[in-house]
Design a protein around this motif. Structure first.
Motif, PDB file in Angstrom:
ATOM      1  N   SER A   1       0.808  -1.222   0.000  1.00 30.14           N
ATOM      2  CA  SER A   1       0.000   0.000   0.000  1.00 30.14           C
ATOM      3  C   SER A   1       0.839   1.268   0.000  1.00 30.14           C
ATOM      4  N   ILE A   2       2.152   1.137  -0.231  1.00 24.29           N
ATOM      5  CA  ILE A   2       3.037   2.306  -0.218  1.00 24.29           C
ATOM      6  C   ILE A   2       3.785   2.405  -1.547  1.00 24.29           C
ATOM      7  N   PRO A   3       4.241   3.599  -1.915  1.00 24.61           N
ATOM      8  CA  PRO A   3       5.066   3.714  -3.124  1.00 24.61           C
ATOM      9  C   PRO A   3       6.356   2.906  -2.990  1.00 24.61           C
ATOM     10  N   THR A   4       6.813   2.354  -4.087  1.00 22.98           N
ATOM     11  CA  THR A   4       8.055   1.580  -4.062  1.00 22.98           C
ATOM     12  C   THR A   4       9.226   2.452  -3.622  1.00 22.98           C
ATOM     13  N   TYR A   5       9.190   3.735  -3.957  1.00 21.64           N
ATOM     14  CA  TYR A   5      10.234   4.643  -3.490  1.00 21.64           C
ATOM     15  C   TYR A   5      10.341   4.638  -1.961  1.00 21.64           C
ATOM     16  N   VAL A   6       9.196   4.574  -1.302  1.00 18.52           N
ATOM     17  CA  VAL A   6       9.193   4.584   0.164  1.00 18.52           C
ATOM     18  C   VAL A   6       9.751   3.267   0.703  1.00 18.52           C
ATOM     19  N   HIS A   7       9.412   2.162   0.049  1.00 18.37           N
ATOM     20  CA  HIS A   7       9.983   0.876   0.440  1.00 18.37           C
ATOM     21  C   HIS A   7      11.498   0.908   0.276  1.00 18.37           C
ATOM     22  N   PHE A   8      11.968   1.467  -0.824  1.00 19.68           N
ATOM     23  CA  PHE A   8      13.413   1.630  -1.045  1.00 19.68           C
ATOM     24  C   PHE A   8      14.046   2.437   0.084  1.00 19.68           C
ATOM     25  N   LEU A   9      13.404   3.530   0.479  1.00 21.86           N
ATOM     26  CA  LEU A   9      13.948   4.393   1.530  1.00 21.86           C
ATOM     27  C   LEU A   9      13.996   3.684   2.876  1.00 21.86           C
ATOM     28  N   PHE A  10      12.889   3.053   3.249  1.00 21.31           N
ATOM     29  CA  PHE A  10      12.832   2.407   4.559  1.00 21.31           C
ATOM     30  C   PHE A  10      13.844   1.275   4.654  1.00 21.31           C
ATOM     31  N   GLN A  11      13.864   0.395   3.672  1.00 18.75           N
ATOM     32  CA  GLN A  11      14.827  -0.697   3.694  1.00 18.75           C
ATOM     33  C   GLN A  11      16.260  -0.177   3.553  1.00 18.75           C
ATOM     34  N   GLY A  12      16.414   0.939   2.860  1.00 20.10           N
ATOM     35  CA  GLY A  12      17.735   1.523   2.720  1.00 20.10           C
ATOM     36  C   GLY A  12      18.331   1.971   4.038  1.00 20.10           C
ATOM     37  N   MET A  13      17.498   2.436   4.962  1.00 22.42           N
ATOM     38  CA  MET A  13      18.007   2.866   6.264  1.00 22.42           C
ATOM     39  C   MET A  13      18.596   1.678   7.039  1.00 22.42           C
ATOM     40  N   PHE A  14      18.027   0.496   6.863  1.00 22.09           N
ATOM     41  CA  PHE A  14      18.582  -0.710   7.471  1.00 22.09           C
ATOM     42  C   PHE A  14      19.951  -1.010   6.859  1.00 22.09           C
ATOM     43  N   ALA A  15      20.027  -0.863   5.533  1.00 19.76           N
ATOM     44  CA  ALA A  15      21.290  -1.128   4.835  1.00 19.76           C
ATOM     45  C   ALA A  15      22.369  -0.129   5.234  1.00 19.76           C
ATOM     46  N   LEU A  16      21.974   1.093   5.583  1.00 15.64           N
ATOM     47  CA  LEU A  16      22.940   2.111   5.996  1.00 15.64           C
ATOM     48  C   LEU A  16      23.499   1.840   7.385  1.00 15.64           C
ATOM     49  N   ILE A  17      22.639   1.476   8.335  1.00 16.81           N
ATOM     50  CA  ILE A  17      23.093   1.370   9.718  1.00 16.81           C
ATOM     51  C   ILE A  17      23.823   0.059  10.005  1.00 16.81           C
ATOM     52  N   THR A  18      23.530  -0.998   9.256  1.00 17.24           N
ATOM     53  CA  THR A  18      24.117  -2.303   9.577  1.00 17.24           C
ATOM     54  C   THR A  18      25.639  -2.312   9.473  1.00 17.24           C
ATOM     55  N   PRO A  19      26.260  -1.797   8.401  1.00 15.86           N
ATOM     56  CA  PRO A  19      27.729  -1.768   8.375  1.00 15.86           C
ATOM     57  C   PRO A  19      28.320  -0.885   9.476  1.00 15.86           C
ATOM     58  N   ALA A  20      27.588   0.177   9.862  1.00 16.16           N
ATOM     59  CA  ALA A  20      28.079   1.044  10.934  1.00 16.16           C
ATOM     60  C   ALA A  20      28.168   0.289  12.255  1.00 16.16           C
TER      61      ALA A  20
END
Length: 429
Positions: free
Chosen positions: A122-141
């Motif tokens: 029910s959300i734009p794919t751009y938003v899914h990209f953003l939300f999942q992207g935040m997980f990808a950003l913090i994990t290597p940190a």
């Protein structure tokens, strides 16, 4: 005037504008698939998770020695820069495209094929990209906590770029992509107990083993420079974690509300448990202990946040602190230097949380018995942990033997802030 002379312009206009009418109808149908409330919540959740990364930099930065505070905090901010580019170019595609059970493909590279009308649920794919992207950003940190105070910035960048491509993206695909083999096995991981915490903690352990222990007086190595940073960082992490967990259902509903609730309860229980253990062990209840307990509670509830209730969250929080406390004590026995206890908290807590998810889940996955659910949880922990350790060890070893992962000894003694960045974290005159 002949009838055909009247109808001719009318028919001409009709056929000229028919594609426009059909396109508008299609756009309206696509727009109707997007729920504005869900989209708003997911944008807010994405921002909350992003805010965790500066929180992590404060949490880590306060524990290290003052000569390395900037270097340590920079590891988190560099992860934002590097991983945003990786996730945009091909990381999201590797994690969420294709029908392969183990890894995605290049179909969504550079977000090709995605536009303002594309949806994910029910959300734009751009938003899914953003939300999942935040997980990808913090994990290597998170990994940087295990190897802080002794690594080159250039080597760290190479490591997290390769690690995210070869470890994070495939594991995210296993657990969360529609075709992922662990998802099809019905392994439960709501917000990343294995995907984020276990594999990052394990990666930190393997890299710490490769590059060795820090130089210097053992008594000074564990002397935090600013505990106020660490306490503030733990609070910011807790704040952002509400989006981390409650946003993982990708919708505004009762499930999001319950995930939000248990994300409050489990860290509180873990913080209380940690302080009690610390008081019993050392006769002190420290600020570092409170912060560590809170983070351990956040880690343990992450995979379970969409599946457990209040009682389960409370018990999980109480149980995780002794597990992580023992894991931290273990590094002295096994003689490895996990600088900021990335493995002790994220690795051990993530694995423990994934197992407890199967025990305390209010409902098992469809078609699963308790025994089969527990087997799926154990397989997910073993598979993701083993894969991360092997690949991370190889990457760290190759980097150390080629460009060098560890900084020169004289520069390490001087301090990474001055040697790498030419700056000081504190310049009090």
């Amino acid at each position: 005037m002949n009838l055909h002379m009247v109808l001719r312009p009318v028919l001409l206009c009709f056929f000229l504008f028919l594609p426009t009418f059909l396109m508008a109808e299609g756009e309206a149908a696509t727009t109707n698939l997007i729920d504005k409330s869900d989209t708003t919540w997911m944008l807010v959740s994405s921002a909350l998770v992003f805010f965790m990364i500066p929180g992590l930099s404060l949490f880590y930065g306060g524990i290290v020695r003052s000569k390395n505070v900037l270097s340590t905090m920079m590891h988190s901010f560099v992860a934002i820069i590097v991983m945003t580019l990786q996730w945009t170019i091909f990381g999201y595609s590797f994690a969420f495209s294709g029908d392969n059970p183990y890894i995605g493909n290049f179909d969504l590279a550079f977000l090709d094929g995605i536009d303002v009308h594309s949806t994910k649920g029910s959300i734009p794919t751009y938003v899914h990209f953003l939300f999942q992207g935040m997980f990808a950003l913090i994990t290597p940190a998170l990994i940087s906590g295990a190897i802080a105070e002794r690594i080159k910035l250039s080597a760290y960048i190479v490591f997290i770029l390769l690690w995210s491509t070869l470890v994070y993206d495939p594991v995210a695909h296993w657990v969360w992509a529609d075709s992922g083999w662990l998802l099809k096995m019905n392994a439960l991981d709501f917000a990343g107990g294995t995907v984020v915490h276990l594999i990052s903690g394990i990666a930190g352990l393997s890299a710490a083993i490769v590059i060795g222990k820090r130089k210097g007086d053992p008594g000074l190595l564990t002397h935090p420079n600013n505990m106020t940073y660490t306490l503030l960082g733990s609070g910011l992490l807790w704040f952002g974690w509400f989006g981390f967990n409650a946003g993982s259902g990708l919708a505004v509903n009762g499930l999001a509300a319950r995930a939000f609730l248990v994300t409050l309860i489990a860290p509180a229980a873990a913080g209380a448990s940690w302080l009690l253990i610390e008081w019993y062990h050392t006769k002190k209840a420290t600020a570092l202990g409170a912060a560590s307990g809170i983070v351990a509670g956040l880690v343990v509830i992450t995979p379970a946040s969409g599946f457990v209730g209040v009682k389960g969250a409370l018990i999980m929080g109480l149980l995780v602190s002794p597990i992580c406390y023992l894991a931290i004590l273990l590094k002295g026995k096994l003689n490895y230097d996990d600088t900021l206890d990335a493995f002790g908290i994220h690795g051990a807590g993530g694995a423990f949380g994934a197992i407890l998810t199967g025990i305390f889940a209010l409902e098992l996955a469809e078609g699963m018995t308790f025994e089969s659910q527990m087997m799926a949880q154990i397989i997910s922990v073993v598979a993701t942990g083993f894969y991360s350790f092997v690949v991370s060890y190889i990457l760290a070893f190759v980097i150390e033997k080629t460009i060098g992962f560890r900084i020169e000894e004289d520069k390490e003694i001087t301090g990474l802030d001055q040697e790498i960045h030419g700056e000081k974290g504190y310049d009090i005159r």
